[in-house]
Each structure stands twice: as C-alpha cells, then as structure tokens.
Motif scaffolding. Structure first.
Motif, mmCIF file in Angstrom:
data_model
loop_
_atom_site.group_PDB
_atom_site.id
_atom_site.type_symbol
_atom_site.label_atom_id
_atom_site.label_comp_id
_atom_site.label_asym_id
_atom_site.label_seq_id
_atom_site.Cartn_x
_atom_site.Cartn_y
_atom_site.Cartn_z
ATOM 1 N N UNK A 279 0.830 -1.202 0.000
ATOM 2 C CA UNK A 279 0.000 0.000 0.000
ATOM 3 C C UNK A 279 0.870 1.259 0.000
ATOM 4 N N UNK A 280 1.939 1.240 0.779
ATOM 5 C CA UNK A 280 2.856 2.381 0.809
ATOM 6 C C UNK A 280 3.544 2.563 -0.540
ATOM 7 N N UNK A 281 3.939 1.460 -1.164
ATOM 8 C CA UNK A 281 4.574 1.531 -2.484
ATOM 9 C C UNK A 281 3.601 2.131 -3.498
ATOM 10 N N UNK A 282 2.333 1.710 -3.442
ATOM 11 C CA UNK A 282 1.319 2.257 -4.340
ATOM 12 C C UNK A 282 1.137 3.761 -4.114
ATOM 13 N N UNK A 283 1.139 4.158 -2.843
ATOM 14 C CA UNK A 283 0.959 5.581 -2.514
ATOM 15 C C UNK A 283 2.076 6.433 -3.107
ATOM 16 N N UNK A 284 3.329 5.983 -2.974
ATOM 17 C CA UNK A 284 4.454 6.805 -3.411
ATOM 18 C C UNK A 284 4.837 6.574 -4.873
ATOM 19 N N UNK A 285 4.221 5.576 -5.497
ATOM 20 C CA UNK A 285 4.440 5.350 -6.926
ATOM 21 C C UNK A 285 3.322 5.965 -7.755
ATOM 22 N N UNK A 286 2.076 5.796 -7.285
ATOM 23 C CA UNK A 286 0.902 6.225 -8.051
ATOM 24 C C UNK A 286 0.356 7.586 -7.615
ATOM 25 N N UNK A 287 0.699 8.025 -6.413
ATOM 26 C CA UNK A 287 0.175 9.297 -5.940
ATOM 27 C C UNK A 287 -0.920 9.131 -4.900
ATOM 28 N N UNK A 288 -1.419 10.245 -4.382
ATOM 29 C CA UNK A 288 -2.380 10.224 -3.283
ATOM 30 C C UNK A 288 -3.695 9.528 -3.632
ATOM 31 N N UNK A 289 -4.101 9.585 -4.900
ATOM 32 C CA UNK A 289 -5.405 9.057 -5.297
ATOM 33 C C UNK A 289 -5.305 7.657 -5.888
ATOM 34 N N UNK A 290 -4.311 6.892 -5.461
ATOM 35 C CA UNK A 290 -4.105 5.564 -6.059
ATOM 36 C C UNK A 290 -5.282 4.632 -5.797
ATOM 37 N N UNK A 291 -6.003 4.807 -4.697
ATOM 38 C CA UNK A 291 -7.120 3.908 -4.387
ATOM 39 C C UNK A 291 -8.342 4.185 -5.265
ATOM 40 N N UNK A 292 -8.404 5.377 -5.865
ATOM 41 C CA UNK A 292 -9.549 5.704 -6.713
ATOM 42 C C UNK A 292 -9.313 5.371 -8.183
ATOM 43 N N UNK A 293 -8.080 5.034 -8.546
ATOM 44 C CA UNK A 293 -7.754 4.812 -9.963
ATOM 45 C C UNK A 293 -8.271 3.464 -10.446
ATOM 46 N N UNK A 294 -8.573 3.398 -11.753
ATOM 47 C CA UNK A 294 -9.000 2.139 -12.379
ATOM 48 C C UNK A 294 -7.737 1.441 -12.888
ATOM 49 N N UNK A 295 -7.118 0.673 -11.999
ATOM 50 C CA UNK A 295 -5.812 0.099 -12.332
ATOM 51 C C UNK A 295 -5.893 -0.975 -13.400
ATOM 52 N N UNK A 296 -6.987 -1.692 -13.487
ATOM 53 C CA UNK A 296 -7.079 -2.768 -14.471
ATOM 54 C C UNK A 296 -7.051 -2.212 -15.889
ATOM 55 N N UNK A 297 -7.656 -1.028 -16.094
ATOM 56 C CA UNK A 297 -7.646 -0.447 -17.428
ATOM 57 C C UNK A 297 -6.303 0.194 -17.750
ATOM 58 N N UNK A 298 -5.608 0.650 -16.696
ATOM 59 C CA UNK A 298 -4.316 1.302 -16.910
ATOM 60 C C UNK A 298 -3.184 0.304 -17.037
ATOM 61 N N UNK A 299 -3.355 -0.885 -16.466
ATOM 62 C CA UNK A 299 -2.302 -1.893 -16.498
ATOM 63 C C UNK A 299 -2.899 -3.212 -16.969
ATOM 64 N N UNK A 300 -3.034 -3.428 -18.274
ATOM 65 C CA UNK A 300 -3.665 -4.630 -18.803
ATOM 66 C C UNK A 300 -2.869 -5.878 -18.513
ATOM 67 N N UNK A 301 -3.510 -7.030 -18.781
ATOM 68 C CA UNK A 301 -2.907 -8.324 -18.468
ATOM 69 C C UNK A 301 -1.567 -8.522 -19.163
#
Length: 421
Positions: free
Chosen positions: A390-412
């Motif tokens: 979770x900390x890695x996501x926060x400092x890699x993706x930014x403050x709003x990482x929990x609201x992002x649609x990660x599946x569309x941004x990072x496909x299989x």
C-alpha cells in the motif's frame, strides 16, 4: 486443522525435545554434560551448511532478476519502503528493550567467559572484508561473504545471456542447500534437546526466567506493532480509508500466516487481499513475492530481542552506540537472508552470531527464542507485506491511487511481461 498441525509439526517436535532436555537437566544436574557432544554435532552441521546456503540464496536472487525500465521507479520505492519499515521496527524494539530491560538481570547467568570487545573501526573492517579468499568460507567472515555474494549476483546479471548457465547453477545451488538445511533441521529436536539439557543441568533453572521475559516482551510489543504501526502505515498510504481497507481484507492473510507459519505460503492470500485493497496488480505482483523473502518486520523485532539476551548471556554490552548501529545493520541483513519458510529464522540467528564473533554456545538460546516467537514473527512478516505494498502504491501512483482504475491502466499483457518469475 490437520494442515495447521502439520505446518507446526517442526516447532512441536523442537519444543518437545527442549522440554525433555530441560527435564533431564533438572533431574540429573551436571551429569548431563555427557550429552553436550550431541548438541555440538548438531550446531557444527548448521554452521557448516549456512555458508553455502547464504551464498547461493543471495547470489541467485540477484542473478535471476528480470529488469524492466517500467518497473525501475516502483522497485526503487519498494526498496526504500522495505528498508524503512524494517529499520522502524528494529529501532522501536531497541527502545522497548530499554524500557523493559530483559537483559540487565542476566549478568549472573553467563554461559561462558566474556567475549572480548574490539575497537569499532576494527569490528567494521573485519565485518566487511577478509584478507584472503579462503577466509570467506569461515562463519567468522559471514558479512564479507554476503558482500561477495552480492557482487557475484550483480556480475552475473550484468553478463546477460553469456551467464545464463551460471545463473542456473546459482539457482540450483540455492535449492540444493535449502534441502540440506531442512535435512539437518530434522536433527533439531535431538540436538537442541541435548544442548538444553546441558544448559539447564550446568547453569540451573534460572534460565527459564530469561526466556519467559523475552517472550513476554516479544509478544507484547509484536501485538502493539501489528495493531498500531500497521494502522499508521495504512493511514500514510490512504488515510482513514486506507486503514479500513487494510483491516477489512487482512483477516484471511493473518489466519493463513498463523496457520502455515510461512510467509511464502501466505503469498496467495496476500495477492488476493491486495486486489481488494485496490493495490495495482503490477505493484502487488512484484512486492508481495519479493516481500515474502526480503521484508520481515517480525524477524527484525525478534533479532533485536535475541541479540539483547544473547549479548547479556555472554557478557557483551548492548547499550553502546556501536552495538546499536551494528544491530540495526544486522537486522536488515537478517531480514534479507532468512527464508520465508517455517523456522527460516535459524539462518538469521546463525548470521548474527557469526558476524559478531560469538561462540557456538550462543546459538541454542537464540534458536529457542526464535522457535517460541515464530507464529507472531510470521504474522508480522507476512501481513506487513500488504501494508508495505500500500505504501509503495501511494508513493508510486500518488495520493489518489485507491480511486484509480488500475485494471484499465495496467492490462494483463503488462502484468505477464513484468511480474516476477
């Protein structure tokens, strides 16, 4: 239920051997000195196996990394988070040991003569280097050998395809010596039982108080760290919502960690929980498996507790700045070297005892404490990986990482190409 008992069978056998040894020591007193060679044989086998085990584990881990430019920032953040949380846990444990000085009453229970103190500069030189190659094979040069292993790993990685066969050799060597370690540990109940019988018979039952205080400190501080510090990390990662998501989805990984006593076995549960927490899959697919082998808050805490007790038992000060600085460094190394398997902490105990030049008699007390705290240590090690992610996501993706649609941004296709092998 049967699966959980099977995972704890090693600990149960070890504790049974220790209990029988204690009874024998209490019943027969100094007559049990005849059993000491049995314990010595077991300890010698462990010290003989640990050198190649640590070499292959570190060199192969680095040599088999699959680098990716897209993952470079995330890997850098991961390294900082892993290192930072391990140092936080170690530092807070040192403070806890000062508040509850479990080691100060042990001066009268020393197991052997005092270990001579060397100047700090000389200790650093001996820890990091040797004058001859063959000296790397000595347990007294463990840290120098680890540095050499790192160099071998990076050199293999840098050589690319030309070193594919050598990288395969390092991987095979790692698997073989993990098996060697498992085989030697089959003798643990007999070896530790014999050694504990000797300690109780010669030094008396006052040793039990030492272990009881150590366990009280570890489980008390471990529970505090699990609830308070993990909540703090989750808050840093995502505020109040981060805390809610972490604890809502941490129940199954926690039960898996305690039930299996293995960080490796908890990886599937952690990966599933990380999805529900909203951690991007490209982050979770790297940090969770990597954390199971390299990130261990619970082991960091237990290392400090074991060092404080072992230092006191052998007349070595744990209150100086030199000792504390070295202890912090050792906890980081122990966290990296230990395997994410049941009782994998024994490798770390061998490491810090060898690095500090402590006598072979220092190993049984450290192993006994390590065995008794293993369930809580595994819980902290395993569930600490998801909050670290979770900390890695926060400092890699930014403050709003929990609201992002990660599946569309990072496909299989991205996940398949960039996840760890």
């Amino acid at each position: 239920m049967k699966g959980s008992l099977k995972n704890y069978s090693g600990i149960i056998w070890l504790l049974s051997g220790i209990a029988l040894g204690s009874i024998a020591g209490l019943a027969f007193g100094k007559k049990v000195e005849i059993l000491k060679p049995v314990g010595d044989i077991f300890l010698n086998l462990l010290f003989t196996a640990v050198i190649p085990l640590v070499f292959f584990a570190i060199a192969s881990a680095i040599a088999n990394i699959k680098p990716s430019d897209k993952l470079s920032r995330m890997m850098g953040v991961t390294a900082i988070v892993f290192l930072g949380t391990v140092l936080v846990s170690a530092t807070l444990t040192i403070i806890a040991v000062k508040i509850f000085p479990i080691h100060e009453s042990l001066s009268s229970v020393q197991l052997t003569e005092k270990v001579e103190e060397s100047p700090f500069a000389e200790q650093i030189t001996k820890l990091f280097t040797t004058t001859e190659f063959y000296e790397l094979l000595s347990r007294k040069s463990m840290l120098a050998m680890i540095i050499f292993s790192l160099i071998i790993g990076f050199a293999t990685l840098r050589a690319g395809k030309a070193a594919d066969q050598f990288a395969g050799f390092l991987h095979s060597g790692n698997e073989v010596f993990k098996g060697v370690f498992v085989l030697i540990m089959k003798l643990g109940p007999v070896g530790l039982g014999a050694y504990f019988a000797y300690q109780v018979g010669v030094f008396g039952p006052q040793l039990f108080g030492t272990y009881a205080k150590s366990l009280g400190l570890y489980y008390g501080f471990g529970a505090f760290y699990f609830i308070v510090l993990f909540s703090a990390y989750a808050f840093i990662a995502g505020g109040i919502q981060g805390i809610k998501r972490y604890w809502k989805n941490n129940l199954i990984p926690s039960a898996t960690a305690v039930g299996t006593c293995s960080s490796i076995a908890t990886i599937p549960a952690n990966l599933e929980a990380s999805k529900k927490m909203g951690i991007p899959e490209y982050i979770a697919n790297v940090t969770i498996p990597l954390g199971a082998t390299l990130h261990k808050d619970g082991s960091s805490i237990s290392s400090i507790v074991k060092m404080a007790v072992v230092f006191a038992l052998f007349g070595k000060s744990f209150n100086t700045a030199d000792a504390i600085i070295l202890a912090l460094g050792m906890t980081v190394l122990v966290s990296i070297v230990e395997g994410g398997i049941p009782n994998g902490g024994y490798v770390g105990e061998l490491l810090f005892i060898s690095a500090y030049g402590l006598p072979i008699e220092a190993l049984p007390p450290a192993m006994i404490i390590g065995t008794l705290v293993d369930p809580m240590a595994t819980l902290l090690n395993a569930t600490g990986d998801t909050v670290a992610s979770m900390l890695v996501a926060r400092f890699t993706e930014g403050k709003k990482w929990m609201q992002a649609d990660h599946k569309s941004r990072y496909p299989e296709t991205f996940l398949q190409n960039n996840s760890l092998p």
